[in-house]
Design a protein around this motif. Structure first.
Motif, short mmCIF file in Angstrom:
data_model
loop_
_atom_site.label_atom_id
_atom_site.label_comp_id
_atom_site.label_asym_id
_atom_site.label_seq_id
_atom_site.Cartn_x
_atom_site.Cartn_y
_atom_site.Cartn_z
N THR A 105 0.87 -1.19 0.00
CA THR A 105 0.00 0.00 0.00
C THR A 105 0.90 1.22 0.00
N ALA A 106 1.62 1.43 -1.09
CA ALA A 106 2.76 2.36 -1.10
C ALA A 106 2.38 3.82 -0.88
N GLY A 107 1.22 4.24 -1.34
CA GLY A 107 0.86 5.65 -1.18
C GLY A 107 1.86 6.55 -1.87
N LEU A 108 2.36 7.55 -1.17
CA LEU A 108 3.35 8.47 -1.74
C LEU A 108 4.79 7.97 -1.58
N GLY A 109 4.96 6.75 -1.11
CA GLY A 109 6.26 6.10 -1.12
C GLY A 109 7.22 6.51 -0.03
N CYS A 120 17.20 -1.90 2.45
CA CYS A 120 16.27 -2.92 1.97
C CYS A 120 15.93 -2.72 0.49
N GLU A 121 15.76 -3.83 -0.21
CA GLU A 121 15.15 -3.78 -1.54
C GLU A 121 13.64 -3.75 -1.35
N VAL A 122 13.00 -2.73 -1.92
CA VAL A 122 11.57 -2.51 -1.68
C VAL A 122 10.81 -2.53 -3.00
N THR A 123 9.80 -3.38 -3.07
CA THR A 123 8.89 -3.42 -4.20
C THR A 123 7.60 -2.73 -3.78
N MET A 124 7.20 -1.71 -4.52
CA MET A 124 6.01 -0.93 -4.18
C MET A 124 4.83 -1.34 -5.06
N LEU A 125 3.67 -1.39 -4.43
CA LEU A 125 2.42 -1.67 -5.13
C LEU A 125 1.42 -0.58 -4.73
N GLU A 126 0.79 0.05 -5.72
CA GLU A 126 -0.19 1.09 -5.45
C GLU A 126 -1.32 0.98 -6.47
N ARG A 127 -2.54 0.75 -5.95
CA ARG A 127 -3.66 0.49 -6.86
C ARG A 127 -4.29 1.75 -7.44
N LEU A 162 5.74 -1.61 -9.12
CA LEU A 162 5.08 -2.52 -10.03
C LEU A 162 4.03 -1.79 -10.85
N ASP A 163 3.95 -2.12 -12.13
CA ASP A 163 2.94 -1.55 -13.01
C ASP A 163 1.69 -2.42 -12.93
N SER A 164 0.98 -2.28 -11.83
CA SER A 164 -0.21 -3.10 -11.59
C SER A 164 -1.26 -2.27 -10.87
N ALA A 165 -2.49 -2.40 -11.32
CA ALA A 165 -3.60 -1.70 -10.67
C ALA A 165 -4.39 -2.64 -9.77
#
Length: 286
Positions: A105-109, A120-127, A162-165
């Motif tokens: 739930t990345a929000g503004l990151g 840390c390696e961080v993968t962000m997901l934001e719908r 990630l390019d995901s909605a």
């Protein structure tokens, strides 16, 4: 009543880019118009050197944008307390241990960036598609600044969007069991109407995004996907996510981190047979 959101251009030189973004987001484009002069939309996504979400009208609050280079994030990167920060303790960072994290739930990151600065390696997901393009713009400017700053280059290399909605719960449910070292969740919590701590510009952002009414649905898929732990950031007095008692809570002045542990964290687990990055499934399920 005014419509919620349109796309505008900072100047005539940005019109073509703004039109493209409007088409991508299926939003109306209103031209190169200052936000203070707009009265038919409550907010505009202004395309310029920096992509900004702006409230409209002459008494509007300041803009919201993603800044990974200067301002408050730069100060926190340099003077924020390092591994002594509660967020670092919550995800399990310590000397030689830097778990991979999925911020679902990345929000503004902001939290993702802090974790990346700590190693840390961080993968962000934001719908939310508007928030996602704000994040993309922030990452673009970070990588541009990183070309002349080795420290920023190392941080930028540890951040992925990630390019995901997909909603976070659906994406997490698509991951193999116990394939993500740490799942980090910060679902939007309903704001108290008279909270003096919420800045006007962030109140406008919350108005656009709304509260995550389905937040409780995150617990089961997040815990199923994590290997080490799931970490949930909550307001200090908020109930536990899905009513689940955490393994431990780290309390702060206005918030807390609830930690749901599955396996103990050690160097062998991080560097041995578990290779979570290979197991992440960025594709949307059919």
């Amino acid at each position: 009543m005014s419509e919620l959101l349109a796309v505008s251009a900072e100047s005539e030189s940005w019109v073509e880019s703004a039109q493209s973004l409007a088409a991508e987001l299926s939003l109306p484009f209103i031209g190169a118009v200052p936000a203070t002069d707009v009265d038919t939309y409550r907010q505009v996504l202004e395309v310029g050197e920096t992509l900004q979400l702006r409230a409209t009208g002459r008494k509007a609050a300041g803009p919201v944008w993603v800044d990974f280079v200067g301002g408050a994030v730069a100060h926190r990167r340099k003077f924020g307390g390092g591994k002594g920060q509660q967020i670092a303790k919550a995800v399990g960072i310590r000397s030689g241990l830097y778990p991979q994290v999925v911020d679902a739930t990345a929000g503004l990151g902001r939290d993702a960036f802090v974790l990346a600065t700590l190693g840390c390696e961080v993968t962000m997901l934001e719908r939310n598609p508007v928030v996602r393009v704000l994040l993309m713009d922030g990452l673009r400017r970070l990588r541009r600044a990183a070309e002349s700053d080795p420290e920023l280059a190392a941080i930028a290399a540890r951040l992925t969007l990630l390019d995901s909605a997909l909603p976070a719960a659906q994406w997490l449910a698509a991951q193999p069991p116990q394939s993500v070292p740490v799942v980090y969740l910060d679902p939007m919590f309903p704001q108290r109407e008279k909270s003096a701590k919420v800045k006007k510009e962030m109140a406008a952002f919350h108005q656009l995004v709304g509260a995550d009414e389905d937040a409780d649905a995150l617990y089961e898929p997040a815990y199923a996907a994590c290997y080490f732990r799931t970490v949930v950031k909550r307001p200090r007095t908020a109930p536990f996510l899905a009513g689940r008692q955490p393994s431990l809570s780290l309390q702060g002045k206005s918030g807390r981190f609830d930690v749901y542990t599955r396996h103990g964290m050690n160097r062998d687990a991080l560097s041995g047979r578990l290779n979570p990055a290979d197991k992440l499934n960025p594709a949307e399920p059919e």
